[in-house]
Design a protein around this motif. Structure first.
Motif, PDB file in Angstrom:
ATOM      1  N   ALA A 160     -14.667   2.350   6.956  1.00 36.39           N
ATOM      2  CA  ALA A 160     -14.469   3.804   6.960  1.00 36.39           C
ATOM      3  C   ALA A 160     -12.977   4.141   6.812  1.00 36.39           C
ATOM      4  N   GLY A 161     -12.139   3.436   7.565  1.00 37.48           N
ATOM      5  CA  GLY A 161     -10.703   3.706   7.489  1.00 37.48           C
ATOM      6  C   GLY A 161     -10.108   3.288   6.163  1.00 37.48           C
ATOM      7  N   ALA A 162     -10.635   2.206   5.610  1.00 34.78           N
ATOM      8  CA  ALA A 162     -10.121   1.754   4.309  1.00 34.78           C
ATOM      9  C   ALA A 162     -10.521   2.729   3.205  1.00 34.78           C
ATOM     10  N   LEU A 163     -11.738   3.268   3.302  1.00 34.92           N
ATOM     11  CA  LEU A 163     -12.159   4.262   2.294  1.00 34.92           C
ATOM     12  C   LEU A 163     -11.275   5.505   2.391  1.00 34.92           C
ATOM     13  N   THR A 164     -10.993   5.935   3.615  1.00 31.55           N
ATOM     14  CA  THR A 164     -10.112   7.100   3.785  1.00 31.55           C
ATOM     15  C   THR A 164      -8.721   6.792   3.230  1.00 31.55           C
ATOM     16  N   THR A 165      -8.226   5.595   3.543  1.00 30.66           N
ATOM     17  CA  THR A 165      -6.891   5.218   3.066  1.00 30.66           C
ATOM     18  C   THR A 165      -6.856   5.200   1.540  1.00 30.66           C
ATOM     19  N   THR A 166      -7.862   4.587   0.935  1.00 35.10           N
ATOM     20  CA  THR A 166      -7.891   4.518  -0.532  1.00 35.10           C
ATOM     21  C   THR A 166      -7.989   5.919  -1.144  1.00 35.10           C
ATOM     22  N   SER A 167      -8.693   6.815  -0.450  1.00 37.00           N
ATOM     23  CA  SER A 167      -8.789   8.192  -0.975  1.00 37.00           C
ATOM     24  C   SER A 167      -7.424   8.873  -1.009  1.00 37.00           C
ATOM     25  N   LEU A 168      -6.494   8.374  -0.160  1.00 34.89           N
ATOM     26  CA  LEU A 168      -5.151   8.974  -0.094  1.00 34.89           C
ATOM     27  C   LEU A 168      -4.181   8.349  -1.106  1.00 34.89           C
ATOM     28  N   ALA A 169      -4.631   7.340  -1.846  1.00 35.76           N
ATOM     29  CA  ALA A 169      -3.755   6.726  -2.860  1.00 35.76           C
ATOM     30  C   ALA A 169      -3.237   7.810  -3.795  1.00 35.76           C
ATOM     31  N   LEU A 170      -2.019   7.664  -4.249  1.00 33.34           N
ATOM     32  CA  LEU A 170      -1.427   8.685  -5.120  1.00 33.34           C
ATOM     33  C   LEU A 170      -2.241   8.814  -6.405  1.00 33.34           C
ATOM     34  N   GLY A 171      -2.330  10.041  -6.919  1.00 31.79           N
ATOM     35  CA  GLY A 171      -3.063  10.287  -8.158  1.00 31.79           C
ATOM     36  C   GLY A 171      -4.137  11.336  -7.957  1.00 31.79           C
ATOM     37  N   GLU A 172      -4.394  12.086  -9.007  1.00 29.60           N
ATOM     38  CA  GLU A 172      -5.424  13.132  -8.955  1.00 29.60           C
ATOM     39  C   GLU A 172      -6.795  12.555  -9.262  1.00 29.60           C
ATOM     40  N   THR A 173      -6.817  11.628 -10.222  1.00 26.27           N
ATOM     41  CA  THR A 173      -8.110  11.094 -10.671  1.00 26.27           C
ATOM     42  C   THR A 173      -8.334   9.705 -10.073  1.00 26.27           C
ATOM     43  N   ALA A 174      -9.593   9.241 -10.158  1.00 28.37           N
ATOM     44  CA  ALA A 174      -9.910   7.894  -9.665  1.00 28.37           C
ATOM     45  C   ALA A 174      -9.105   6.849 -10.435  1.00 28.37           C
ATOM     46  N   ASP A 175      -8.949   7.039 -11.734  1.00 27.32           N
ATOM     47  CA  ASP A 175      -8.181   6.059 -12.527  1.00 27.32           C
ATOM     48  C   ASP A 175      -6.729   6.001 -12.073  1.00 27.32           C
ATOM     49  N   GLU A 176      -6.159   7.164 -11.774  1.00 22.87           N
ATOM     50  CA  GLU A 176      -4.757   7.173 -11.298  1.00 22.87           C
ATOM     51  C   GLU A 176      -4.656   6.494  -9.926  1.00 22.87           C
ATOM     52  N   LYS A 177      -5.641   6.751  -9.074  1.00 31.57           N
ATOM     53  CA  LYS A 177      -5.619   6.112  -7.748  1.00 31.57           C
ATOM     54  C   LYS A 177      -5.757   4.593  -7.903  1.00 31.57           C
ATOM     55  N   TRP A 178      -6.642   4.165  -8.795  1.00 23.93           N
ATOM     56  CA  TRP A 178      -6.805   2.729  -9.035  1.00 23.93           C
ATOM     57  C   TRP A 178      -5.490   2.126  -9.564  1.00 23.93           C
ATOM     58  N   ALA A 179      -4.848   2.831 -10.468  1.00 24.54           N
ATOM     59  CA  ALA A 179      -3.588   2.316 -11.032  1.00 24.54           C
ATOM     60  C   ALA A 179      -2.543   2.154  -9.921  1.00 24.54           C
ATOM     61  N   PHE A 180      -2.499   3.111  -9.005  1.00 20.05           N
ATOM     62  CA  PHE A 180      -1.558   3.039  -7.872  1.00 20.05           C
ATOM     63  C   PHE A 180      -1.871   1.819  -6.998  1.00 20.05           C
ATOM     64  N   VAL A 181      -3.150   1.657  -6.654  1.00 23.16           N
ATOM     65  CA  VAL A 181      -3.569   0.543  -5.780  1.00 23.16           C
ATOM     66  C   VAL A 181      -3.325  -0.795  -6.473  1.00 23.16           C
ATOM     67  N   HIS A 182      -3.706  -0.884  -7.735  1.00 25.83           N
ATOM     68  CA  HIS A 182      -3.587  -2.155  -8.457  1.00 25.83           C
ATOM     69  C   HIS A 182      -2.119  -2.555  -8.628  1.00 25.83           C
ATOM     70  N   ALA A 183      -1.293  -1.593  -8.990  1.00 22.28           N
ATOM     71  CA  ALA A 183       0.138  -1.905  -9.170  1.00 22.28           C
ATOM     72  C   ALA A 183       0.765  -2.318  -7.841  1.00 22.28           C
ATOM     73  N   GLY A 184       0.400  -1.622  -6.778  1.00 20.14           N
ATOM     74  CA  GLY A 184       1.007  -1.924  -5.475  1.00 20.14           C
ATOM     75  C   GLY A 184       0.579  -3.283  -4.945  1.00 20.14           C
ATOM     76  N   LEU A 185      -0.726  -3.595  -5.037  1.00 21.88           N
ATOM     77  CA  LEU A 185      -1.190  -4.908  -4.561  1.00 21.88           C
ATOM     78  C   LEU A 185      -0.567  -6.021  -5.399  1.00 21.88           C
ATOM     79  N   SER A 186      -0.409  -5.778  -6.691  1.00 23.25           N
ATOM     80  CA  SER A 186       0.210  -6.780  -7.574  1.00 23.25           C
ATOM     81  C   SER A 186       1.675  -6.988  -7.202  1.00 23.25           C
ATOM     82  N   ALA A 187       2.362  -5.920  -6.830  1.00 20.02           N
ATOM     83  CA  ALA A 187       3.771  -6.048  -6.420  1.00 20.02           C
ATOM     84  C   ALA A 187       3.875  -6.867  -5.135  1.00 20.02           C
ATOM     85  N   PHE A 188       2.921  -6.676  -4.221  1.00 19.12           N
ATOM     86  CA  PHE A 188       2.896  -7.498  -3.000  1.00 19.12           C
ATOM     87  C   PHE A 188       2.727  -8.973  -3.357  1.00 19.12           C
ATOM     88  N   ALA A 189       1.835  -9.259  -4.327  1.00 14.65           N
ATOM     89  CA  ALA A 189       1.558 -10.657  -4.686  1.00 14.65           C
ATOM     90  C   ALA A 189       2.644 -11.236  -5.593  1.00 14.65           C
TER      91      ALA A 189
END
Ligand code: GLN
Length: 334
Positions: free
Chosen positions: A133-162
């Motif tokens: 539940a908390g992870a879904l809420t957190t992911t909903s707060l990812a930057l971006g208006e659309t789902a694709d923009e939110k995915w791009a934010f999450v994917h780029a950030g996780l990749s930067a961590f790795a």
């Protein structure tokens, strides 16, 4: 004036022991626990049931960028819930930890990671970012208006961590997307409580993609070492998140990273960690580095059995427990 203003340079950490000792004790941890066959491979996402239960890998990465791995540390698997820690960090960094704290919380639910009841018992609060539940809420707060923009934010950030572009495992994504009605229901319930303002099915889809990214234990150790290093990836040198964000994220991991077993984990290991159902666990040693383990057999809470045993052994043997104030004699209990 706060105490941080008075002593801005003082932190309560040291360094990892010398390299030879780290290597020797990691091999010992591997040899001790490679024969343990307690636990079950997760099967509620059908493709995960195909994992080889014998896989076992350990990796340590220091904040100086030194690394050492044993066993199947380069074998790739889907990151699953371990992603929750890092997406939480990215969203805290983008929006400020305080506002994310209000939206998500940082207290343990005492209930399984995919509990619906936990939401109902807590007036719709997800309680922490490390249950679904908390992870879904957190992911909903990812930057971006659309789902694709939110995915791009999450994917780029996780990749930067790795430290390299992470690849989506299409098979895991397809399998989980076909079996994630429960997460969709949790997202819908969160929407009804006003906790998710984006479309709940789209949020669940971005979350499912985030869980399907492929990583190795070595990748997880680099990601953890980035949190240990105040937000700078020790391999690439890139600043991924702010130092204060790491401190908040590690506190959240300490309360809830191992779900309803977080208290026992902290009691015996004394370090913040995060597990996932494919068998990965990342453990962060602030200021020193990170230990990551991978082995698919899980306990009843969904935490890797061999990973927990190896982490407990190494926390003690390498002197990593945050609550230990002086070296303690080695015990040989399992
Ligand atoms: N993707 C998985 C789920 O949502 C992650 C759970 C986990 O790793 N504990 O159920």
């Amino acid at each position: 004036m706060t105490s941080e203003d008075v002593h801005p340079d003082v932190v309560s950490t040291g360094t990892l022991p010398r390299r030879e000792l780290v290597e020797q004790l990691m091999q010992e941890a591997y040899d001790r626990y490679a024969g343990v066959d307690d636990g079950e491979v997760a099967d509620y996402i059908p493709v995960l049931a195909q994992a080889d239960p014998e896989l076992f890998g350990l990796s340590i990465v220091s904040v100086a960028g030194a690394s050492h791995s044993v066993g199947d540390a380069l074998h790739e698997f889907s990151i699953q819930s371990v992603s929750k820690a890092f997406v939480f960090a990215l969203v805290c960094d983008a929006l400020g930890p305080e506002s994310v704290l209000d939206a998500v919380g940082v207290n343990n639910t005492g209930l399984p990671f995919n509990s619906v009841m936990a939401l109902e018992l807590n007036g719709g609060s997800p309680m922490n970012p490390l249950v679904n539940a908390g992870a879904l809420t957190t992911t909903s707060l990812a930057l971006g208006e659309t789902a694709d923009e939110k995915w791009a934010f999450v994917h780029a950030g996780l990749s930067a961590f790795a430290g390299h572009p992470l690849v989506l495992d299409d098979k895991v994504y397809a399998s989980e997307a076909a079996h994630n009605r429960r997460n969709q229901a949790i997202a819908r319930l969160l929407e009804s409580y006003g906790r998710i303002v984006h479309d709940p099915l789209e949020v669940t889809d971005v979350y499912t993609r985030q869980c399907s990214l492929r990583v190795s234990a070595k990748d997880l150790a680099v990601m953890g070492a980035t949190l240990a290093d105040g937000g700078v990836n020790p391999i690439t040198g890139e600043r991924v998140v702010d130092p204060a964000v790491c401190r908040y994220v590690l506190a959240a991991l300490a309360t809830s990273g191992l779900y309803e077993r977080s208290g026992e984990w902290l009691f015996s290991i004394g370090l913040p960690g995060k597990s996932g159902v494919s068998g990965g666990i990342v453990t962060v040693v602030p200021g020193k580095g990170s230990l990551a383990t991978f082995s698919p057999r899980l306990d009843a809470a969904g935490n890797s059995v061999r990973g927990g045993l190896a982490t407990r052994f190494l926390s003690g043997a390498l002197g990593l427990n945050l609550f230990a104030s002086r070296p303690e004699p080695r015990t040989d209990s399992r």
